[in-house]
Design an enzyme around this catalytic site. Structure first.
Site, PDB file in Angstrom:
ATOM      1  N   ASP A   1      53.629  36.668  16.891  1.00  0.00           N
ATOM      2  CA  ASP A   1      53.278  36.247  15.539  1.00  0.00           C
ATOM      3  C   ASP A   1      52.143  35.225  15.535  1.00  0.00           C
ATOM      4  O   ASP A   1      52.149  34.270  16.315  1.00  0.00           O
ATOM      5  CB  ASP A   1      54.538  35.641  14.897  1.00  0.00           C
ATOM      6  CG  ASP A   1      54.454  35.533  13.392  1.00  0.00           C
ATOM      7  OD1 ASP A   1      53.683  36.291  12.787  1.00  0.00           O
ATOM      8  OD2 ASP A   1      55.194  34.710  12.816  1.00  0.00           O
TER       9      ASP A   1
ATOM     10  N   GLY B   1      56.523  27.693   5.090  1.00  0.00           N
ATOM     11  CA  GLY B   1      57.268  26.508   4.680  1.00  0.00           C
ATOM     12  C   GLY B   1      57.883  26.718   3.303  1.00  0.00           C
ATOM     13  O   GLY B   1      57.703  27.766   2.675  1.00  0.00           O
TER      14      GLY B   1
ATOM     15  N   SER C   1      56.141  32.797  17.350  1.00  0.00           N
ATOM     16  CA  SER C   1      54.857  32.183  17.017  1.00  0.00           C
ATOM     17  C   SER C   1      54.288  31.525  18.276  1.00  0.00           C
ATOM     18  O   SER C   1      54.976  31.407  19.294  1.00  0.00           O
ATOM     19  CB  SER C   1      55.066  31.126  15.934  1.00  0.00           C
ATOM     20  OG  SER C   1      55.834  30.045  16.472  1.00  0.00           O
TER      21      SER C   1
END
Length: 298
Positions: free
Chosen positions: A89, A191, A51
């Site tokens: 990502d 999450g 990410s």
């Protein structure tokens, strides 16, 4: 060209045979070690991701070199090419995207979900043009997740309907952009809830999206915490890639903290960090079996 065809070949096979390939994110070499060893032992094709925050910590060049080193090592052990692919990502910065393309990333996930649909389309076309120079596969996104992989929600998390992917938006976006690889929001989010199980996916919505876009490879983000049966049903309806991150972060952190609590005088990193590696390895193996990709290396 071969690199791109090989990725698409696995995606096509996944859709045809009814399995999905897992993407597992990493931000250091220990996490990556646990991920790739799990996939190798189960003979599963593998996508690893970084990410923006993970890239900021690790660096694009280091991420590419780490993955390349593991690919060489596992290819030698396997006796043929090991299908290990690196994805950027949730990328938004065109400068970073361009650097990743030319440094050797196999895939780019452009996250334009925070933009209007029209602007998302415009920016996605720019990314496609950049990626085409190195035959890198682009994953676009329609629908918004709007949450973070490092978050554990203490209260029940409710998905806003405005975040969900609209079937008509997918049809328009695919037609105008030409993308083959698309992340959608069908009730998933980054999450996990503290209770350990996220809300159920909107499978009927996915069915409608998939029915009208049968040549598209769909991606499920926020795989951590989604009920396993929902993941299996999503794969039946066309999901060929499922992303996991929070599950791995939790397992890694808990294992290391437990080891240091039990052995507070231990200072050798390779001893306590290895507990994190083993924990990640266990989680990744469970997710690979869930996705049905074990034994799918050709």
């Amino acid at each position: 060209m071969k690199k791109n065809l090989k990725i698409e070949g696995y995606l096509k096979r996944a859709r045809k045979e009814g399995f999905a390939i897992g993407q597992f994110n990493f931000s250091n070499s220990d996490q990556l070690k646990g991920i790739v060893e799990a996939a190798f032992e189960l003979r599963s094709p593998l996508i690893v991701g970084t990410s923006p925050a993970e890239v900021n910590y690790l660096g694009l060049e280091i991420a590419v070199n780490l993955v390349a080193a593991w690919k060489v090592k596992l290819t030698k052990r396997l006796g043929r090419s090991f299908p290990l692919f690196l994805n950027l990502d949730h990328a938004r910065d065109l400068k970073v995207i361009k650097e990743a393309v030319f440094r050797g990333y196999d895939m780019i996930h452009f996250d334009g979900s925070f933009l209007s649909l029209k602007k998302n389309l415009q920016e996605t076309k720019k990314v496609l043009k950049i990626a085409s120079q190195k035959k890198v596969l682009v994953e676009a996104e329609v629908g918004q997740l709007g949450t973070e992989s490092s978050t554990i929600y203490k209260e029940k998390f409710m998905i806003q309907d405005s975040f969900l992917t609209k079937p008509e938006d997918v049809e328009y976006f695919v037609r105008e952009s030409g993308v083959k690889f698309l992340a959608v929001n069908i009730g998933n989010f980054h999450g996990v809830q503290k209770i350990g199980k996220n809300p159920h996916l909107r499978i009927e919505l996915l069915k409608e999206i998939s029915r009208k876009n049968q040549n598209i490879y769909f991606v499920l983000h926020g795989g951590s915490g989604i009920p396993f049966q929902d993941v299996k049903e999503a794969i039946k309806q066309g999901m060929v890639k499922v992303n996991f991150n929070t599950d791995l972060r939790l397992a890694f952190a808990k294992a290391i903290l437990k080891e240091l609590k039990e052995k507070p005088e231990e200072i050798a990193p390779y001893k306590y960090l290895n507990q994190g590696v083993l924990a990640i390895k266990k989680v990744v193996k469970e997710r690979i079996k869930l996705l049905g990709s074990a034994g799918k290396i050709v």
